[in-house]
Design a protein around this motif. Structure first.
Motif, PDB file in Angstrom:
ATOM      1  N   VAL A 237     -24.824  30.513  16.896  1.00  0.00           N
ATOM      2  CA  VAL A 237     -23.298  30.180  16.924  1.00  0.00           C
ATOM      3  C   VAL A 237     -22.869  31.258  18.069  1.00  0.00           C
ATOM      4  O   VAL A 237     -22.689  32.400  17.533  1.00  0.00           O
ATOM      5  CB  VAL A 237     -22.390  29.977  16.017  1.00  0.00           C
ATOM      6  N   ASP A 238     -22.494  30.875  19.235  1.00  0.00           N
ATOM      7  CA  ASP A 238     -22.002  31.902  20.122  1.00  0.00           C
ATOM      8  C   ASP A 238     -20.658  31.821  20.629  1.00  0.00           C
ATOM      9  O   ASP A 238     -20.291  30.694  21.421  1.00  0.00           O
ATOM     10  CB  ASP A 238     -22.987  31.813  21.511  1.00  0.00           C
ATOM     11  N   VAL A 239     -19.840  32.424  20.116  1.00  0.00           N
ATOM     12  CA  VAL A 239     -18.117  32.339  20.446  1.00  0.00           C
ATOM     13  C   VAL A 239     -17.859  33.075  21.604  1.00  0.00           C
ATOM     14  O   VAL A 239     -16.568  32.839  21.819  1.00  0.00           O
ATOM     15  CB  VAL A 239     -17.483  32.637  19.255  1.00  0.00           C
ATOM     16  N   THR A 240     -18.580  33.242  22.541  1.00  0.00           N
ATOM     17  CA  THR A 240     -18.454  33.830  23.866  1.00  0.00           C
ATOM     18  C   THR A 240     -17.645  32.929  24.736  1.00  0.00           C
ATOM     19  O   THR A 240     -17.916  31.973  24.819  1.00  0.00           O
ATOM     20  CB  THR A 240     -19.486  34.717  24.618  1.00  0.00           C
ATOM     21  N   GLN A 246     -13.228  26.781  19.586  1.00  0.00           N
ATOM     22  CA  GLN A 246     -13.748  25.396  19.354  1.00  0.00           C
ATOM     23  C   GLN A 246     -15.202  25.323  18.826  1.00  0.00           C
ATOM     24  O   GLN A 246     -15.676  24.260  18.233  1.00  0.00           O
ATOM     25  CB  GLN A 246     -13.631  24.673  20.632  1.00  0.00           C
ATOM     26  N   VAL A 247     -16.199  26.144  19.341  1.00  0.00           N
ATOM     27  CA  VAL A 247     -17.417  26.399  19.117  1.00  0.00           C
ATOM     28  C   VAL A 247     -17.476  26.580  17.534  1.00  0.00           C
ATOM     29  O   VAL A 247     -18.388  26.053  16.738  1.00  0.00           O
ATOM     30  CB  VAL A 247     -18.170  27.571  19.798  1.00  0.00           C
ATOM     31  N   VAL A 311     -28.254  25.199  19.055  1.00  0.00           N
ATOM     32  CA  VAL A 311     -27.481  26.059  19.706  1.00  0.00           C
ATOM     33  C   VAL A 311     -25.899  25.741  20.270  1.00  0.00           C
ATOM     34  O   VAL A 311     -25.818  24.612  20.767  1.00  0.00           O
ATOM     35  CB  VAL A 311     -28.221  26.490  20.996  1.00  0.00           C
ATOM     36  N   LEU A 312     -25.076  26.385  19.570  1.00  0.00           N
ATOM     37  CA  LEU A 312     -23.491  25.918  19.983  1.00  0.00           C
ATOM     38  C   LEU A 312     -22.897  27.152  20.493  1.00  0.00           C
ATOM     39  O   LEU A 312     -23.118  28.357  20.131  1.00  0.00           O
ATOM     40  CB  LEU A 312     -22.762  26.054  18.578  1.00  0.00           C
ATOM     41  N   THR A 316     -22.324  24.553  25.501  1.00  0.00           N
ATOM     42  CA  THR A 316     -22.791  23.206  24.896  1.00  0.00           C
ATOM     43  C   THR A 316     -21.633  22.164  24.987  1.00  0.00           C
ATOM     44  O   THR A 316     -21.844  21.166  24.547  1.00  0.00           O
ATOM     45  CB  THR A 316     -23.528  23.372  23.899  1.00  0.00           C
ATOM     46  N   LEU A 317     -20.393  22.741  24.833  1.00  0.00           N
ATOM     47  CA  LEU A 317     -19.172  22.115  24.985  1.00  0.00           C
ATOM     48  C   LEU A 317     -18.905  21.160  26.150  1.00  0.00           C
ATOM     49  O   LEU A 317     -18.135  20.273  25.958  1.00  0.00           O
ATOM     50  CB  LEU A 317     -18.064  22.813  24.562  1.00  0.00           C
ATOM     51  N   GLN A 318     -19.652  21.714  27.203  1.00  0.00           N
ATOM     52  CA  GLN A 318     -19.321  20.845  28.499  1.00  0.00           C
ATOM     53  C   GLN A 318     -20.046  19.602  28.543  1.00  0.00           C
ATOM     54  O   GLN A 318     -20.971  19.461  27.872  1.00  0.00           O
ATOM     55  CB  GLN A 318     -20.004  21.680  29.579  1.00  0.00           C
TER      56      GLN A 318
END
Length: 319
Positions: A237-240, A246-247, A311-312, A316-318
């Motif tokens: 989980v990468d919140v950068t 949202q991640v 991997v989040l 990956t939200l795109q």
């Protein structure tokens, strides 16, 4: 403390006139002007009364909020956007004092004397709260001037505000453990790795007989198989980036889905202490980890053999 030092501290407290204070000030100036023009003694007395009232109306609220002490405490665990209780304790003079929390969404409350109670509050976003911002105000006793103080109240224990989970479904290959995404290995088929051989016992199925090894032995030998690898979910989980919250919300949703199916979960995040990777045994534990996640590169392992790795990140939200 000397009177001079106390006056200097009071002078640093913001003090704003109310509508009543402005009206009384204008009235006092008018009376004083009339007294100067006419020389009437009774008008000077009345002007003095107005000045004294204004002074009391300014000093009392400033002194009152200067001596108020506020303590707060909350639950260890909370969820962004969901209501939780904050315990508020106050001491000191409380004449007309109101309290509002600035770092949480909560109603304005009046504090009437030394007291303790619970306040309903919500946090707008995830994170770890170590202190709570608050503002106290007072305009007592005459509502002529309003004094205010901004407080940073340290919490006895931090509040882990977990992200509000986004409903998610696990990919089918994660549930079956059949195929990874290139970062993890799907593992062998269930029960197809021979661990050892042993002598045949009554009740052993014939399909477990190792015929080739038995041909060179005076006894029938059967296969002892390695237990099948249990599917295991590993979340990086990468919140950068701007989509970090949202991640985290999606990660919380995947954790909930995995817990419903009984899958073990390993969580990889970057937190204030640095890169952290480890198995989480409950939704609450995962919520604390996701609350503490900050921008940074999370580790890419180590994970259990056969783990299915997802991997989040903001990328990956795109769509």
């Amino acid at each position: 403390m000397s009177l001079r030092a106390e006056m200097e501290r009071l002078a640093r407290i913001p003090l704003l006139p109310t509508k009543g204070g402005v009206a009384l000030t204008l009235l006092g100036l008018g009376i004083f002007g009339a007294a100067q023009t006419t020389g009437a003694g009774w008008l000077m007395v009345l002007a003095s009364v107005v000045v004294a009232t204004l002074l009391v109306g300014a000093i009392v609220p400033a002194v009152g909020i200067r001596k108020v002490r506020i303590e707060t405490a909350g639950p260890v665990d909370a969820v962004a956007g969901r209501v939780f209780d904050v315990t508020v304790r106050s001491t000191g003079p409380h004449l007309g004092v109101t309290l509002s929390l600035t770092s949480l969404d909560a109603a304005l409350v009046s504090i009437g004397g030394p007291s303790a109670g619970k306040l309903k509050a919500t946090a707008s976003r995830r994170g770890v709260l170590t202190e709570i911002g608050a503002v106290i105000n007072s305009s007592a006793p005459f509502d002529l001037f309003r004094a205010g103080r901004t407080l940073r109240i340290e919490l006895p224990e931090p509040i882990f505000v977990a992200p509000l989970p986004t409903p998610m479904q696990l990919p089918g290959h994660v549930i079956t453990g059949s195929a990874g995404d290139g970062l993890g290995s799907g593992g062998s088929g269930p029960g197809d790795v021979v661990r050892s051989l042993r002598e045949y016992s009554t009740g052993d199925p014939l399909r477990m007989v190792h015929w080739r090894a038995s041909a060179g032995s005076s006894e029938l030998l059967v296969k002892e198989l390695e237990p099948p690898e249990r599917p295991h979910l590993a979340l990086i989980v990468d919140v950068t980036g701007s989509g970090g919250d949202q991640v985290a919300e999606r990660a919380a949703g995947l954790v909930q889905a995995a817990r419903r199916t009984g899958l073990p979960i390993t969580l990889s995040t970057f937190e204030g202490v640095g890169p952290v990777v480890g198995e989480v045994g409950s939704i609450r534990e995962a919520g604390r980890r996701l609350a503490a996640a900050v921008p940074g590169e999370p580790p890419r392992g180590p994970f259990s053999p056969g783990a299915e790795v997802l991997v989040l990140s903001s990328e990956t939200l795109q769509p």
